[in-house]
Design an enzyme around this catalytic site. Structure first.
Site, mmCIF file in Angstrom:
data_model
loop_
_atom_site.group_PDB
_atom_site.id
_atom_site.type_symbol
_atom_site.label_atom_id
_atom_site.label_comp_id
_atom_site.label_asym_id
_atom_site.label_seq_id
_atom_site.Cartn_x
_atom_site.Cartn_y
_atom_site.Cartn_z
ATOM 1 N NE ARG A 60 -18.791 36.260 -58.053
ATOM 2 C CZ ARG A 60 -18.449 35.348 -57.475
ATOM 3 N NH1 ARG A 60 -17.766 34.300 -57.987
ATOM 4 N NH2 ARG A 60 -18.341 35.204 -56.157
ATOM 5 C CB THR A 61 -17.947 43.053 -57.857
ATOM 6 O OG1 THR A 61 -19.157 42.433 -57.889
ATOM 7 C CG2 THR A 61 -18.434 44.666 -58.273
ATOM 8 C CE LYS A 89 -4.592 56.020 -37.868
ATOM 9 N NZ LYS A 89 -3.990 56.845 -38.769
ATOM 10 N NE ARG A 110 -20.019 44.195 -53.619
ATOM 11 C CZ ARG A 110 -20.003 43.186 -53.753
ATOM 12 N NH1 ARG A 110 -19.801 42.020 -53.198
ATOM 13 N NH2 ARG A 110 -20.381 43.023 -55.114
ATOM 14 C CG HIS A 138 -23.933 44.282 -57.618
ATOM 15 N ND1 HIS A 138 -23.313 45.071 -58.244
ATOM 16 C CD2 HIS A 138 -23.683 43.045 -57.550
ATOM 17 C CE1 HIS A 138 -22.148 44.400 -58.310
ATOM 18 N NE2 HIS A 138 -22.164 42.886 -57.835
HETATM 19 N N1 CP Z 1 -21.839 38.751 -58.037
HETATM 20 C C1 CP Z 1 -21.148 39.471 -57.369
HETATM 21 O O1 CP Z 1 -21.344 40.564 -56.895
HETATM 22 O O2 CP Z 1 -20.074 38.713 -56.803
HETATM 23 P P1 CP Z 1 -18.929 39.085 -55.701
HETATM 24 O O3 CP Z 1 -19.806 39.535 -54.394
HETATM 25 O O4 CP Z 1 -17.957 38.160 -55.676
HETATM 26 O O5 CP Z 1 -18.406 40.361 -56.281
#
Ligand code: CP
Length: 320
Positions: A60-61, A89, A110, A138
């Site tokens: 999703r993100t 490396k 992320r 998040h």
């Molecule tokens: N809700 C969410 O962060 O999903 P993903 O880990 O798929 O991005």
């Protein structure tokens, strides 16, 4: 309210109630539910580049950030397999950030390590958006959760509440001890007159530090150790996965894991008006037979992430 242009989006605690409401209002500009005519945003951030740096898996993100960036006209660079980069490396995280900083206009990161997004923001000159840093934060998930609740809140008996967060009741369920989404969401909801109910096994209860915030702000909350037969008055049930990987004692996990699964019988609650949310991905904690119910709104919730992310990219680039 601080300007959003050039701003990092790292932690939900960095945003006031006024700023959160401004982000939600901006997201409406991208949402076909509110903007009926052709949105024509494809040139809004034309010529700008988003670097999507995913050191950890995501559906999703990552994909909604990619889609959001393209919908406002941005180009995209980046990776989702750090082993395919010079990190393989031995290049350091901070050197990787410095390099990507010089190729892009915004970094979307992320990382499995708590604090990694903040470290990147300390190194980068351009805005950094935290797309999830391990168990920590998040923030764009929290914003899309708030947006979904605001959008889906039904009218109160006096008809005055539709589309508002104040006055709603939200039950957070599942793994309240380890889940980053429920911690951040509880903090964000504490800005509003929202009653919060925490439903979990006692060993996965909401940590005291979050209850303390609610006490300080004089917000109403309740702690339950199981799903009651009646959820009267609850507007949203926010289900989460019990995180098996966090248990040292697997027999304890096995003992409690099925107590918080929503099977087909949860339809009875949906029929009574409770709206079911989940940050996803799910494993087995919500039966797929619930998906077709109009009050099972987790797929709409994921879609709302697109509008929040279009809004945030436009704002940090100073294009709105
Ligand atoms: N809700 C969410 O962060 O999903 P993903 O880990 O798929 O991005």
């Amino acid at each position: 309210m601080k300007s959003f242009k050039g701003r990092d989006i790292i932690d939900i605690n960095d945003f006031s109630k006024e700023e959160l409401l401004f982000i939600l209002k901006t997201a409406k500009k991208f949402d076909p539910a509110f903007v009926k005519k052709d949105r024509s945003n494809y040139t809004l951030a034309q010529g700008k580049i988003a670097a999507v740096l995913f050191f950890e898996q995501s559906t999703r993100t990552e994909q909604s950030f990619r889609s959001a960036a393209q919908k406002i006209g941005m180009g995209i660079i980046g990776f989702n397999d750090p082993e395919s980069t010079s990190i393989h490396k031995g290049e350091s995280f901070s050197d990787t950030i410095r390099i990507m900083d010089s190729y892009a206009d915004v970094l979307i990161i992320r990382h499995p390590r708590a604090g990694a997004a903040k470290e990147a923001a300390d190194v980068a000159q351009i805005p950094v958006i935290n797309a999830g840093d391990g168990p920590n934060q998040h923030p764009t998930q929290t914003m899309l959760d708030l947006y979904t609740m605001m959008k889906e809140a039904g009218p109160a008996p006096d008809g005055a509440r539709a589309g508002k967060l104040d006055g709603i009741t939200v039950a957070l369920m599942g793994d309240l001890k380890y889940g980053r989404t429920v911690h951040a969401l509880s903090i964000a909801l504490s800005h509003f007159n929202v009653k919060q109910i925490f439903i979990s096994h006692p060993s996965l209860a909401m940590p005291d530090e979050y209850l303390k915030i609610l006490k300080e702000k004089k917000r109403e909350f309740k702690v339950w150790d199981k799903l009651p037969e009646d959820l009267k008055g609850v507007d949203f049930l926010y289900q989460t996965r019990v995180q098996k990987e966090r248990f040292i004692n697997l027999s304890q996990y096995k003992k409690i894991k099925d107590k918080f699964i929503l099977d087909a019988s949860f339809k009875e609650y949906l029929d009574k008006g409770v709206k079911l949310m989940h940050p996803l991905p799910r494993v087995n904690e919500m039966d797929s037979s619930l998906d077709a119910h109009p009050n099972a709104i987790y797929f709409q919730q994921a879609r709302n992430g697109l509008y929040i992310r279009e809004a945030l990219l436009s704002l940090v680039l100073g294009r709105l």
